[in-house]
Design an enzyme around this catalytic site. Structure first.
Site, PDB file in Angstrom:
ATOM      1  CB  CYS B  86      -0.709  -0.435   1.290  1.00  0.00           C
ATOM      2  SG  CYS B  86      -1.748   0.978   0.749  1.00  0.00           S
ATOM      3  CG  HIS B 203      -3.406  -3.429   3.208  1.00  0.00           C
ATOM      4  ND1 HIS B 203      -1.889  -2.862   3.751  1.00  0.00           N
ATOM      5  CD2 HIS B 203      -3.746  -2.723   3.082  1.00  0.00           C
ATOM      6  CE1 HIS B 203      -2.193  -1.718   3.697  1.00  0.00           C
ATOM      7  NE2 HIS B 203      -3.228  -1.360   3.508  1.00  0.00           N
ATOM      8  CD  GLU B 205       0.054  -5.241   5.947  1.00  0.00           C
ATOM      9  OE1 GLU B 205      -0.079  -6.284   4.731  1.00  0.00           O
ATOM     10  OE2 GLU B 205      -0.580  -4.141   6.347  1.00  0.00           O
TER      11      GLU B 205
END
Lengths: 81, 230
Positions: B86, B203, B205
């Protein structure tokens, strides 16, 4: 000190979503004759330089940091006091 | 294996990455402040998401001037794996470690939702463990993810196998309606020519534990671990 005004706009052909939205806002207000809107930004600097030295400094600041050449064009003008 | 996670003022996904690396995968992670330069001992570098320097001037533009980015560039030149997520992707673009630039989303809105992306190639760092064509469900959260390239360069990028992820539907179908931000070629992630630097808007994560609704992102971190383990 010289005041320099740098005008940054999206490059020709690069999609300018902000310009499109502002244009449609103007249309909603009844300004049907606006053929195109581009939104950019203005950066004003006060510099201790003049002439070619000033132009060189501004050009190197723009290419190193202030402008992203992939999507933006710029011009600059000296603001008369 | 040790991951270095770079922190800027305004980074906000740094701890999420650390959590996945240490708690979910059982590997080591250390934070590197943007004013530091020391990446010694790191096997991989992550530039996490957030709003470095408040996104002033352009997203990622100020972060590229931080001392740590010189070390990241050197690490990348040496072939070390680098993942920008990002805002991290935006920073890698501004640094010139990856090609292209970001514009505001076509909608002008901040878009925060789960999307599907298709792995176009698996040659890039962090993707070695994916199946080619695999569809991952991973969230995005950005206002400036509208990827763009100078005229004609998308074909070159594809020819060099640098398009890593593209936005798609649940079964991998690619089309305008699945593109959340207007990116050229529906591109969601790209790598450098060598393949060791990867930038992506989704993302991973945030999609690495079942409790978060998807574990599809974990494969990226695991790929990096497997690559280092050889």
């Amino acid at each position: 000190m010289t005041t320099v005004r740098i005008l940054i706009s999206s490059k020709e052909g690069v999609f300018d979503p902000e310009g499109k939205v502002v244009q449609s806002g103007l249309e909603r207000l009844g300004y049907a004759g606006v053929a195109r809107v581009r939104v950019g930004k203005v950066i004003e600097l006060e510099l201790d330089a003049t002439g070619d030295e000033l132009a060189d400094q501004v050009a190197s600041m723009c290419s190193a940091f202030l402008v992203n050449p992939v999507i933006e064009d710029y011009s600059f003008e000296v603001v008369e006091a | 294996m040790e991951f270095a996670i770079v922190r800027f003022p305004g980074s906000n996904c740094d701890r999420d990455c650390e959590h996945v690396i240490t708690r979910v995968l059982g590997e080591r992670a250390r934070f590197v402040w943007h004013q530091d330069r020391d990446l010694a001992g790191a096997d991989a570098v992550i530039i996490p998401g957030g709003f470095s320097y408040g996104d002033y001037l352009r997203a990622g533009a100020v972060a590229k001037l931080s001392p740590v980015m010189e070390s990241v560039a050197e690490f990348a030149r040496g072939g070390g794996p680098v993942l920008g997520i990002c805002n991290g992707f935006q920073i890698l673009l501004e640094c010139g470690l990856l090609p292209g630039a970001m514009l505001r989303n076509r909608s002008l809105e901040f878009v925060c939702k789960h999307v599907h992306v298709r792995a176009v190639t698996t040659r890039a760092a962090f993707t070695g463990g994916l199946d080619a064509g695999a569809v991952l469900r991973i969230p995005i959260a950005h206002a400036e993810g509208n990827y763009t390239l100078p005229e004609g360069q998308l074909d070159e990028l594809r020819a060099r196998d640098q398009v890593v992820f593209e936005y798609c539907g649940p079964s991998g179908q690619v089309g305008e309606s699945f593109d959340p931000n207007g990116s050229i070629g529906h591109v969601a992630g790209v790598c450098n020519e060598a393949g060791n630097v990867l930038g992506m808007m989704p993302h991973p994560e945030r999609a690495s534990e079942a409790a978060l609704g998807s574990t599809d992102g974990l494969a990226l971190f695991r790929s990096a671990v497997d690559a280092v383990a050889g």
